[in-house]
Design a protein around this motif. Structure first.
Motif, PDB file in Angstrom:
ATOM      1  N   PRO A   1       7.828   4.425  -2.745  1.00 51.19           N
ATOM      2  CA  PRO A   1       7.274   3.183  -2.184  1.00 51.19           C
ATOM      3  C   PRO A   1       7.956   1.920  -2.684  1.00 51.19           C
ATOM      4  O   PRO A   1       8.018   0.929  -1.976  1.00 51.19           O
TER       5      PRO A   1
ATOM      6  N   ASN B   1       0.847  -1.179   0.000  1.00 48.42           N
ATOM      7  CA  ASN B   1       0.000   0.000   0.000  1.00 48.42           C
ATOM      8  C   ASN B   1       0.885   1.232   0.000  1.00 48.42           C
ATOM      9  O   ASN B   1       1.437   1.594   1.038  1.00 48.42           O
ATOM     10  N   PRO B   2       1.047   1.883  -1.156  1.00 46.36           N
ATOM     11  CA  PRO B   2       1.997   3.010  -1.251  1.00 46.36           C
ATOM     12  C   PRO B   2       1.653   4.156  -0.310  1.00 46.36           C
ATOM     13  O   PRO B   2       2.490   5.024  -0.061  1.00 46.36           O
ATOM     14  N   PHE B   3       0.443   4.170   0.240  1.00 40.94           N
ATOM     15  CA  PHE B   3       0.092   5.204   1.210  1.00 40.94           C
ATOM     16  C   PHE B   3       1.071   5.209   2.370  1.00 40.94           C
ATOM     17  O   PHE B   3       1.377   6.241   2.963  1.00 40.94           O
ATOM     18  N   LEU B   4       1.606   4.019   2.684  1.00 43.11           N
ATOM     19  CA  LEU B   4       2.479   3.907   3.846  1.00 43.11           C
ATOM     20  C   LEU B   4       3.889   4.402   3.556  1.00 43.11           C
ATOM     21  O   LEU B   4       4.801   4.170   4.347  1.00 43.11           O
ATOM     22  N   SER B   5       4.084   5.086   2.428  1.00 48.83           N
ATOM     23  CA  SER B   5       5.413   5.602   2.124  1.00 48.83           C
ATOM     24  C   SER B   5       5.633   6.982   2.744  1.00 48.83           C
ATOM     25  O   SER B   5       6.739   7.504   2.695  1.00 48.83           O
TER      26      SER B   5
END
Lengths: 636, 225, 275
Positions: free
Chosen positions: B137, B111-115
């Motif tokens: 990410p 989940n690239p949000f967590l980058s």
């Protein structure tokens, strides 16, 4: 008819030297061959893993292929060591094969392959008791952890493994919990037969279950399993090697269930004594028949599902993996197609025991015999049409939900028949409150609560709040533990005097019942509240405002565990230390199994009886002055 | 009592002893946690603060983990030595400086949000001297995240072509690594879990099994005491 | 000595108890039943639970009072060996029982279906739910992963946020999905539960009606931190929501750039075994 109770007279002949007695097809050879099979399977699996397709094994340090093969070969070695291959191999080689195994030896026959159904019944009782005890200890550890609202005493991995082992062990063992010990022992006698239809298969079902239980407990050496007893994919596929223990455990339980059911059906249909028509069949035997049909039809689904899960874990198939075009929904549906009949497999024998025992202690015939039979058969039939109520919020096709809501609500109608028959039998009765009767009355209260909470769960809007919460936990503990386990103990207190010729200590028995009943309700009633207040299942962290209630539940659970220790003490005291003989028919039952001598002879009957009525010939006919003004003739 | 009765009692006593031993074994298995390690305290002119130094390795090695030598893992530094534990003790209501020596290659975030960095002081992390608030990410190797406290720090990985990569723990500063540091504030006392969000468990489905689901490797506890 | 009319006595006892208990249950327990009135769906659940409880109370009282009555009055005198009446059944009672229980059960099923099809009852209805409310719906995607929920707003640039805020009195259309294993999105005070399955879009509708904090918990075992997978969300006024979402868009601008385009399901790498 003999009323003297003696332990088996030891045969006088010379005892062979120890070494000669140890060599042969017995438990020792079974253990040796089992271990040998285990290492053979592991070796083969290890060799396979060196091939290119299994490269991921070196990255994960998890060799599922090796463990699965090790378990399978181990079980095969174990069964060969016990002597299960002797008959087929003898026939293949054209040699005369023995139909009876070990039926005349002393206490040794309880530790090996014995084709006497009475021995298998006692083996089942002790074996299931052992694994129930282990699963109960797991429960005590779980409740110890739940005294805290964050993971404190038990690590989160181990907690999930404990939860899974407790659930899987209880479900696997209690599926055969009543049929194993009591149906195996008493159904042939109740129907006037000398044996079960397939005695060797009967022994096989027991030893398969024992191997399965051992395999499940060995999962702690392989990291445990994180999925709980339902084994949902894809978490199942992600899990470490301990998951394979669960897979093999349930597969073996499935095979055992299927064969047990098959045996019961064949016996009940073909081996009934002359005169025993279907309308004279004891109600317990009807419940066994209904349960057996469910076992035979649902267990193969479980075995197939687990085989697919094992293939996903080893050779990288994609039955349940979305990335491979598979679907976790498929697993849920396949599992619950087995899972729902499974819980009726647990409930039906309980119905049978309660309806069988009540006439004896109320001194009245069973009220509504035909209604009870249709109730059991109705439950059995409908149980195949309700499984999607476990999936109401899973995102199934929303058009299906009203249908499954309807079918699940309808299944409470035949269940209600059983309650009406219980109440009818109690009407104007002359009840004596022996310990088996107390457990039956306890069943009535507990299953009522369990059943009513089931109505809440079957209503989809209400289920939206309670699915996956402690409300569900309370529901099934009330129906399975408050239902089946209470009747399991009723059956033990009722029938063990027949099986052993010994009587239980009355005071310890009553203490056991009352402590268990009160502690059980104190433990599980608050779980309804916890569920409705928002506590999910299978968690070791919960909201701090639920802490007090959890502490109450845990302490009650410890008291419940203590009541089981009282039962154990009762068993040791009454059956091993004191050994007071019981009367021949202490409950003055008119049922056929109480009319044979204790200990029951190997062939059950000197002469096959001719049956002329059902076993519920209690009570004074109504045209003589009303409710039993004249004392009736006692028993036989 | 009959000789049979005596034999049965003898066997029964033996079974009871074995049973109790087995129960004790299972209880000790159930209650085993990685050792709790305290972050090093220090005093500076700005007040009391604590230093937590961690390293991540691609394979923990047989010395630290004989049963899972190939599993990816975190280690913590305590009194100059590297300890294989993920249970960290920090004081409440204080400032904690965290330094992570990142020796593992990248796996990429699911989940690239967590980058993007969340929950640290300034909302940033310092990677090899550069202060940033988000990483690429695909370069993510691990995360240090405490979801209950809203802390999420993505840790970029060592490049594939880097020379002198570390094979087994403990890794030394001479081997290829990234130095990542950030600061967090602790408030209430409690026991919070922390975890890695990058699918770094090689060989497991979606990279999420094994070390990602076992205490002592990619998950642990932050004990705020 | 004349035998008392047990049938009449018991029936009176039961009817009186039910007439007292059922209204008490409805009036006293009904309002405090979970999950509260945080949303239209949750209020619906409270009503449903009250109805179910009201129907269960007389049934519970029937069996429990009967048991107590039977245990008290139909006993064997001490040491006695008397027999009871040899009655094997009563066709009329059986028929009445079958008819009454069937009617009760069927009416519950119809009631449940009507309530379910009214507004979806806050339960996940799959990718194409049967009941779709009319009018504008705020689109929110709930992404479940091991072990955290994140939320995505396609109408606001596809921004993804770690905690949920919703505007009050507006219909919300939630698309619940997972990235790895099966989770379940359970927003307690909103009366919403929808399983998060990988590669599946599970749609649920909810209309929050109270400005309050709601608790989000994962309700399907998903691994080691299943119990720690919880969150708190807020229902706020429309203006507060607008301010909040604008803040989030600024705060998470860097992350939003790396996000894949909004879609109802995602299957990010690695989809099988990680390398």
């Amino acid at each position: 008819m003999s009323t003297t109770i003696e332990s088996h007279a030891q045969p006088a002949p010379v005892r062979r030297p120890l070494l000669r007695r140890l060599i042969g097809f017995n438990l020792l050879s079974a253990l040796i061959l089992g271990v040998a099979g285990y290492y053979l399977g592991w070796f083969i699996g290890h060799q396979l893993s060196t091939s290119k397709s299994f490269e991921f094994i070196s990255a994960t340090d998890e060799n599922d292929v090796a463990l699965l093969l090790a378990y399978l070969f181990g079980v095969i070695g174990f069964l060969i060591g016990l002597g299960f291959a002797n008959y087929p191999v003898s026939r293949l080689l054209g040699r005369p094969a023995s139909l009876r195994e070990k039926e005349d030896e002393g206490i040794g026959r309880y530790f090996g392959l014995c084709t006497d159904h009475k021995v298998v019944g006692i083996q089942y009782l002790c074996g299931i008791g052992l694994f129930l005890f282990i699963a109960g200890l797991n429960a005590m550890l779980i409740r110890t952890e739940l005294l805290h609202d964050v993971p404190t005493t038990v690590g989160p991995n181990q907690y999930l493994s404990l939860v899974g082992m407790h659930g899987a062990m209880m479900m696997g063992m209690m599926t055969s919990g009543v049929l194993g010990p009591f149906a195996n022992y008493f159904v042939p006698i109740m129907i006037g037969a000398r044996r079960m239809a397939f005695p060797r298969i009967e022994a096989l079902t027991f030893w398969l279950l024992m191997a399965a239980g051992f395999i499940l407990t060995s999962s702690i050496f392989f990291g445990g399993f994180p999925t709980g007893w339902t084994g949902y994919e894809p978490l199942n596929d992600q899990a470490v090697m301990g998951m394979d223990s669960y897979i093999i455990f349930f597969a073996l339980v499935g095979v055992s269930m299927c064969l047990l059911g098959l045996n019961m059906i064949a016996t009940i249909i073909t081996l009934r004594a002359p005169g025993l028509t279907w309308s004279r069949l004891p109600i317990f035997v009807w419940s066994v028949l209904a349960t057996s049909v469910l076992m035979v039809l649902s267990a193969p689904m479980l075995i197939a599902t687990l085989a697919m899960a094992a293939l996903d874990r080893t050779i990288n198939t994609g039955f349940f993996i979305p990335g491979a075009g598979g679907s976790p929904f498929l697993f849920e549906n396949l599992f619950w197609f087995f899972g729902h009949p499974e819980v009726y497999i647990l409930a039906l024998p309980g119905f049978g025991i309660v309806l069988e025992l009540l006439p004896v202690f109320t001194r009245k015939p069973l009220w509504g015999y035909r209604l009870a039979v249709s109730g059991m058969l109705g439950v059995a039939l409908l149980s195949f049409f309700v499984w999607q109520h476990h999936l109401f919020v899973s995102g199934i096709n929303a058009d299906l939900r009203p249908f499954y809501m309807l079918s699940t609500e309808i299944i409470s109608v035949p269940t209600g028949f059983i309650f009406l028959c219980v109440m009818g039998t109690l009407w104007k009765a002359r009840s004596s409150f022996s310990v088996p009767m107390l457990f039956c009355l306890g069943w009535t209260f507990n299953f009522l609560i369990g059943g009513l909470s089931g109505v809440f769960l079957s209503d989809t809007p209400s289920d939206t709040d309670t699915h996956g919460s402690f409300f569900v936990m309370a529901h099934f503990h009330y129906t399975i533990m408050g239902g089946l386990i209470f009747t399991f103990f009723a059956a033990i207190y009722y029938w063990v005097p027949k099986m052993t010729g010994l009587r239980f200590n009355e005071r310890l028995s009553k203490w056991h019942f009352w402590l268990m009943f009160i502690a059980f309700n104190s433990t599980f009633m608050p779980l309804f509240v916890l569920g409705m207040k928002g506590m999910p299942r299978r968690v070791s962290s919960y909201a701090p405002n639920l802490h007090g209630l959890n502490v109450w539940v845990s302490i009650s659970a410890f008291v419940l565990g203590f009541s089981m220790l009282i039962f154990l003490a009762n068993v040791v005291w009454s059956l091993i230390v004191v050994r007071l003989p019981a009367e021949a028919n202490p409950w003055r039952s008119k049922s056929l199994e109480w009319q044979v001598p204790t200990p029951v002879p190997v062939n059950n009957f000197e002469q096959i009886p001719v049956i002329d009525s059902d076993p519920y010939d209690y009570g004074t006919p109504l045209n003589i002055g009303g409710a039993g003004a004249t004392p009736a003739t006692a028993g036989t | 009592m009959s000789p049979l009765g005596k034999k049965v009692i003898g066997i029964g006593a033996g079974v009871a002893v074995v049973g109790v031993l087995i129960a004790l074994y299972v209880a000790s298995w159930a209650t085993s946690f990685p050792r709790s390690v305290a972050a090093a305290g220090s005093s500076t002119t700005t007040g009391v603060s604590t230093q937590l130094t961690l390293q991540t390795v691609a394979a923990v090695g047989a010395k630290y983990s004989p049963e899972h030598p190939d599993w990816v893992s975190y280690l913590v530094q305590s009194h100059g030595k590297w300890i294989h534990s993920t249970d960290y003790r920090v004081p409440a209501n204080s400032v904690v400086h965290v330094t992570v020596l990142q020796y593992d290659g990248d796996s990429g975030l699911r989940n690239p949000f967590l980058s993007e960095v969340q929950g640290t002081v300034g909302g940033t992390e310092t990677v090899d001297g550069k202060t940033i608030n988000a990483i690429n990410p695909e370069e993510a190797s691990h995360t240090f995240a405490v979801p209950e406290l809203g802390i999420l720090v993505p840790l970029p990985g060592v490049e594939e072509e880097a020379k002198n990569q570390c094979e087994f723990a403990p890794c030394t500063l001479a081997e290829a690594h990234r130095t990542i540091s950030f600061t967090i504030h602790t408030h209430k006392k409690g026991r919070y879990h922390w975890q890695c969000f990058v699918p770094c468990a090689a060989g497991f489905l979606t990279g999420g099994g094994g070390p990602m689901q076992t205490l002592g490797y990619m998950d642990g506890f932050l004990d705020v005491v | 000595m004349a035998e008392p009319n047990h049938a009449r006595r018991f029936t009176i006892l039961w009817v009186v108890a039910s007439l007292i208990a059922t209204p008490l249950v409805i009036v006293l327990l009904g309002p405090i039943l979970p999950p509260g009135n945080g949303s239209a769906q949750a209020s619906g659940h409270v009503t449903d639970n009250t109805v179910l409880l009201a129907m269960a109370t007389p049934v519970l009282l029937l069996v429990v009072i009967y048991l107590i009555y039977a245990v008290t009055f139909f006993r064997q005198p001490k040491g006695g060996i008397l027999e009871g009446p040899a009655v094997r059944g009563n066709q009329r009672i059986q028929t009445v029982w079958i008819v009454v229980t069937s009617i009760l059960v069927l009416s519950l099923a119809v009631y449940g279906t009507v309530r379910l099809e009214e507004d979806g009852a806050g339960s996940g209805g799959g990718p194409s739910p049967v009941v779709v409310p009319h009018g504008k719906k705020l689109q929110v995607q709930v992404i479940a992963q091991q072990w955290e929920f994140t939320y995505r707003f396609p109408e606001y640039g596809g921004v993804e946020v770690p905690h949920l805020e919703l505007p009050v009195n507006e219909m919300v259309e939630m698309h619940v999905t997972s990235l790895d294993v099966i989770h379940s999105f359970w927003a307690y005070q909103l009366g919403v539960k929808a399983d998060a399955n990988p590669d599946v879009d599970n749609v649920v509708f909810v209309k929050p009606t109270k400005e309050e904090t709601f608790e989000v918990r994962c309700a399907e075992l998903c691994g080691i931190w299943h119990g720690s997978m919880f969150d708190h969300g807020h229902v706020v006024s429309r203006e507060a929501f607008d301010t909040w979402i604008a803040e989030q868009q600024t705060k998470f601008a860097a992350a939003t750039k790396s996000l894949p385009p909004y879609s109802h399901t995602y299957l990010p790498e690695p989809t099988r075994r990680a390398e």
